[in-house]
Design a protein around this motif. Structure first.
Motif, PDB file in Angstrom:
ATOM      1  N   PRO A  37      -2.577   9.939   7.245  1.00  8.48           N
ATOM      2  CA  PRO A  37      -2.244   8.806   6.472  1.00  8.48           C
ATOM      3  C   PRO A  37      -1.465   7.707   7.159  1.00  8.48           C
ATOM      4  O   PRO A  37      -0.413   8.141   7.693  1.00  8.48           O
ATOM      5  CB  PRO A  37      -2.105   8.840   5.099  1.00  8.48           C
ATOM      6  CG  PRO A  37      -2.197  10.297   4.958  1.00  8.48           C
ATOM      7  CD  PRO A  37      -2.221  10.906   6.004  1.00  8.48           C
ATOM      8  N   GLU A  81      -5.346   0.628   7.973  1.00  6.12           N
ATOM      9  CA  GLU A  81      -4.874   1.600   7.142  1.00  6.12           C
ATOM     10  C   GLU A  81      -5.825   2.940   7.243  1.00  6.12           C
ATOM     11  O   GLU A  81      -7.047   2.569   7.499  1.00  6.12           O
ATOM     12  CB  GLU A  81      -4.926   1.222   5.599  1.00  6.12           C
ATOM     13  CG  GLU A  81      -4.893   2.284   4.610  1.00  6.12           C
ATOM     14  CD  GLU A  81      -5.076   1.954   3.185  1.00  6.12           C
ATOM     15  OE1 GLU A  81      -4.740   2.689   2.022  1.00  6.12           O
ATOM     16  OE2 GLU A  81      -5.781   1.111   2.875  1.00  6.12           O
ATOM     17  N   LYS A  83      -6.938   6.719   5.699  1.00  7.64           N
ATOM     18  CA  LYS A  83      -6.626   7.557   4.627  1.00  7.64           C
ATOM     19  C   LYS A  83      -7.917   8.377   4.208  1.00  7.64           C
ATOM     20  O   LYS A  83      -8.765   7.817   4.020  1.00  7.64           O
ATOM     21  CB  LYS A  83      -5.936   6.733   3.300  1.00  7.64           C
ATOM     22  CG  LYS A  83      -5.681   7.518   2.202  1.00  7.64           C
ATOM     23  CD  LYS A  83      -5.241   6.871   0.967  1.00  7.64           C
ATOM     24  CE  LYS A  83      -4.900   7.747  -0.137  1.00  7.64           C
ATOM     25  NZ  LYS A  83      -4.423   6.802  -1.365  1.00  7.64           N
ATOM     26  N   ASP A  84      -7.663   9.462   4.040  1.00 13.32           N
ATOM     27  CA  ASP A  84      -8.726  10.348   3.761  1.00 13.32           C
ATOM     28  C   ASP A  84     -10.008  10.294   4.593  1.00 13.32           C
ATOM     29  O   ASP A  84     -11.226   9.825   4.074  1.00 13.32           O
ATOM     30  CB  ASP A  84      -9.273  10.080   2.172  1.00 13.32           C
ATOM     31  CG  ASP A  84      -8.188  10.330   1.263  1.00 13.32           C
ATOM     32  OD1 ASP A  84      -7.448  11.273   1.625  1.00 13.32           O
ATOM     33  OD2 ASP A  84      -8.045   9.725  -0.015  1.00 13.32           O
TER      34      ASP A  84
END
Length: 92
Positions: A37, A81, A83-84
Motif C-alpha cells: 500500500p 493511492e 491498496k488491495d
C-alpha cells in the motif's frame, strides 16, 4: 491490478492493467500486482500505463502511445493511492 484515473472533469480510465509508472515528487516509480500500500503526491510528467486499455472516444485524445507498449497521460500534478491491488490516480 485495477486502475482508475480521475481528473476534475471526468473519469478517464477504469479497468485492469499490467502495471503503472507515475512521476512521483522524488522521481518516477512503478507499481506491479500486489504492490505494498502507498499514497504519494505526483509531479509534472507522464502516467505510464502498461496493458490493454480500451479508451472511450471522449478521452482518447488525452492519451498518447509511448515506448514498450505504454500508454501515456501527461499530468501537471496529482495524488496516487495503491491498496488491495487497486490504484487510484487523481490527476490535474
Amino acid at each position: 491490478m485495477y486502475l482508475e484515473i480521475v481528473t476534475p472533469e471526468a473519469v478517464l480510465f477504469s479497468g485492469e492493467v499490467t502495471s503503472v509508472a507515475v512521476p512521483g515528487e522524488n522521481g518516477e516509480f512503478q507499481m506491479l500486482d500486489n504492490h505494498a500500500p502507498i499514497i504519494s503526491l505526483l509531479g509534472k510528467g507522464n502516467v505510464k500505463v502498461y496493458g490493454d486499455m480500451n479508451l472511450s472516444e471522449e478521452v482518447a485524445d488525452k492519451f498518447t502511445k509511448g515506448e514498450n507498449g505504454a500508454t501515456l497521460l501527461p499530468i501537471t500534478s496529482g495524488t496516487i493511492e495503491m491498496k488491495d491491488n487497486k490504484v487510484i490516480v487523481l490527476a490535474d
